[in-house]
Scaffold this motif. Structure first.
Motif, mmCIF file in Angstrom:
data_model
loop_
_atom_site.group_PDB
_atom_site.id
_atom_site.type_symbol
_atom_site.label_atom_id
_atom_site.label_comp_id
_atom_site.label_asym_id
_atom_site.label_seq_id
_atom_site.Cartn_x
_atom_site.Cartn_y
_atom_site.Cartn_z
ATOM 1 N N ILE A 138 0.899 -1.156 0.000
ATOM 2 C CA ILE A 138 0.000 0.000 0.000
ATOM 3 C C ILE A 138 0.941 1.210 0.000
ATOM 4 O O ILE A 138 1.547 1.521 1.033
ATOM 5 C CB ILE A 138 -0.888 0.006 1.258
ATOM 6 C CG1 ILE A 138 -1.733 -1.280 1.325
ATOM 7 C CG2 ILE A 138 -1.777 1.248 1.286
ATOM 8 C CD1 ILE A 138 -2.410 -1.522 2.664
ATOM 9 N N ASN A 174 -8.725 -11.277 4.757
ATOM 10 C CA ASN A 174 -9.370 -10.214 3.968
ATOM 11 C C ASN A 174 -10.718 -10.644 3.396
ATOM 12 O O ASN A 174 -11.688 -9.885 3.443
ATOM 13 C CB ASN A 174 -8.450 -9.750 2.848
ATOM 14 C CG ASN A 174 -7.294 -8.911 3.367
ATOM 15 O OD1 ASN A 174 -7.032 -8.907 4.568
ATOM 16 N ND2 ASN A 174 -6.607 -8.222 2.489
ATOM 17 N N PHE A 216 -11.780 -0.222 2.952
ATOM 18 C CA PHE A 216 -10.518 0.531 2.996
ATOM 19 C C PHE A 216 -10.617 1.703 3.969
ATOM 20 O O PHE A 216 -9.627 2.052 4.609
ATOM 21 C CB PHE A 216 -10.127 1.025 1.596
ATOM 22 C CG PHE A 216 -9.795 -0.085 0.633
ATOM 23 C CD1 PHE A 216 -8.995 -1.144 1.042
ATOM 24 C CD2 PHE A 216 -10.275 -0.074 -0.676
ATOM 25 C CE1 PHE A 216 -8.676 -2.181 0.163
ATOM 26 C CE2 PHE A 216 -9.967 -1.110 -1.560
ATOM 27 C CZ PHE A 216 -9.164 -2.169 -1.140
ATOM 28 N N CYS A 220 -9.893 0.249 7.312
ATOM 29 C CA CYS A 220 -8.463 -0.074 7.455
ATOM 30 C C CYS A 220 -7.635 1.194 7.661
ATOM 31 O O CYS A 220 -6.600 1.174 8.322
ATOM 32 C CB CYS A 220 -7.947 -0.795 6.212
ATOM 33 S SG CYS A 220 -8.621 -2.451 5.985
ATOM 34 N N TYR A 273 -3.481 -14.436 11.248
ATOM 35 C CA TYR A 273 -3.407 -15.130 9.945
ATOM 36 C C TYR A 273 -2.735 -16.501 10.098
ATOM 37 O O TYR A 273 -3.060 -17.242 11.006
ATOM 38 C CB TYR A 273 -2.661 -14.263 8.906
ATOM 39 C CG TYR A 273 -2.924 -12.806 9.033
ATOM 40 C CD1 TYR A 273 -4.213 -12.313 8.886
ATOM 41 C CD2 TYR A 273 -1.912 -11.907 9.345
ATOM 42 C CE1 TYR A 273 -4.473 -10.962 9.014
ATOM 43 C CE2 TYR A 273 -2.170 -10.553 9.473
ATOM 44 C CZ TYR A 273 -3.446 -10.099 9.316
ATOM 45 O OH TYR A 273 -3.704 -8.770 9.453
ATOM 46 N N VAL A 316 -1.275 -4.652 9.124
ATOM 47 C CA VAL A 316 -0.021 -4.373 8.406
ATOM 48 C C VAL A 316 0.506 -2.953 8.649
ATOM 49 O O VAL A 316 1.576 -2.605 8.161
ATOM 50 C CB VAL A 316 -0.111 -4.649 6.884
ATOM 51 C CG1 VAL A 316 -0.292 -6.122 6.597
ATOM 52 C CG2 VAL A 316 -1.199 -3.814 6.225
HETATM 53 N N1 LIG Z 1 -3.328 -7.578 7.069
HETATM 54 C C1 LIG Z 1 -3.768 -6.354 6.899
HETATM 55 O O1 LIG Z 1 -3.637 -5.472 7.753
HETATM 56 C C2 LIG Z 1 -4.354 -6.118 5.545
HETATM 57 C C3 LIG Z 1 -5.236 -4.925 5.437
HETATM 58 C C4 LIG Z 1 -5.069 -4.208 4.129
HETATM 59 N N2 LIG Z 1 -5.919 -3.045 4.115
HETATM 60 C C5 LIG Z 1 -5.404 -5.092 2.954
HETATM 61 O O2 LIG Z 1 -6.516 -5.193 2.621
HETATM 62 O O3 LIG Z 1 -4.555 -5.671 2.339
#
Ligand SMILES: NC(=O)CC[C@H](N)C(=O)O
Length: 302
Positions: free
Chosen positions: A25, A111, A187, A190, A238, A256
């Protein structure tokens, strides 16, 4: 506790340099890597912090817990018709399992699962992004919590993989709203910016049978709270959830942006932040800090 937090940050600080800031990102790639913070918030309202605990950062996947809580609150058990609560053993953005399992995500913290939860919330809220922002403002007690629109836009511009998941689920009939609109909501969740202190406070209802003291709200029932914690314990990190259970032994959720929140049911919440990630996408120094903390205090749900 204060001395212990300072000591833990001093111990893990040398790990900075061994991980990698998320740059898939682009707007996240420029975050200075040398930041490190921790906050511990007790059920009695006591707060301890060290390092950059007041600096806001991108919560990323930590927002998946807030989305799940909203969905459980308005739809209860019915949400499990659309997704599971089993660990995936796969990276957070994997597509392979989703095709094999006919568009039904394993859990709400990868996700694909979070996108289905956002789809469920999209059917319920007129303005999902605003509902979420207001929800986390109440939970954290911080009316300044904002969405970083640059990060949200950057994620939308680079949405190919998340969009692929959502359209794949739509092809299996497991997506009900306009995919692009749901991606925008996802998004924006996030891209919420919160500090370790904000997040430790916002998660405290999960350590307190679903009751958030500072907002005076019963967010979830005690039973629902146990269930959310159980999904955090089995799927919150995860394909590294097993390692986190082994090393830290607490329900947790990472993102992330480099944040990790952990819950000590009945006692505390902890949030640690350091932007550099390990190969599984979890904060490298953050994992080490939580491991030290749980070892030193003897916290573990196991
Ligand atoms: N693991 C994460 O924090 C992923 C979130 C990130 N916004 C994505 O969709 O890829």
């Amino acid at each position: 506790m204060q001395a212990l937090l300072n000591e833990i940050l001093d111990t893990v600080r040398p790990l900075i340099g061994q991980g990698k800031v998320a740059d898939y990102i682009p707007a996240l790639g420029s975050v200075p890597a040398d930041q490190l913070g921790i906050a511990v918030y007790g059920n009695d309202g006591e707060l301890y912090c060290a390092g950059d605990a007041h600096t806001p950062f991108s919560v990323q996947s930590i927002s998946k817990v807030f989305s799940l809580v909203q969905a459980i609150d308005h739809s209860g058990e019915a949400i499990w018709e659309r997704l599971g609560h089993e660990p995936s053993g796969q990276p957070f953005n994997s597509l392979v399992q989703l095709e094999f399992e006919r568009g039904r995500p394993r859990n709400p913290f990868i996700n694909a699962g979070a996108l289905v939860i956002c789809d469920i919330n999209q059917s319920r809220f007129a303005a999902p992004a605003l509902s979420m922002r207001d929800f986390v403002r109440r939970l954290s007690g911080n009316p300044q919590v904002m969405v970083d629109s640059k990060v949200a836009e950057s994620e939308y511009q680079h949405r190919a993989r998340n969009a692929a998941m959502a359209y794949l689920m739509q092809s299996f009939g497991n997506f009900h709203n306009d995919v692009e609109a749901v991606l925008r909501s996802y998004f924006s969740h996030c891209a919420l910016r919160m500090s370790c202190v904000d997040l430790a406070r916002a998660f405290c209802f999960l350590a307190n049978d679903g009751f958030c003291k500072h907002s005076g709200e019963q967010i979830l029932t005690a039973r629902q709270t146990q269930q959310v914690n159980s999904i955090m314990a089995t799927s919150g990190l995860y394909d590294e959830a097993g390692n986190f259970a082994y090393r830290v032994g607490l329900p947790g959720k990472s993102g992330v942006g480099g944040g990790i929140v952990a819950v000590v049911p009945g006692r505390f919440t902890v949030c640690v932040w350091s932007p550099e990630l390990n190969p599984a996408g979890n904060s490298l120094a953050g994992m080490a800090a939580l491991e030290l903390l749980s070892q030193r205090i003897g916290w573990s749900v196991f």
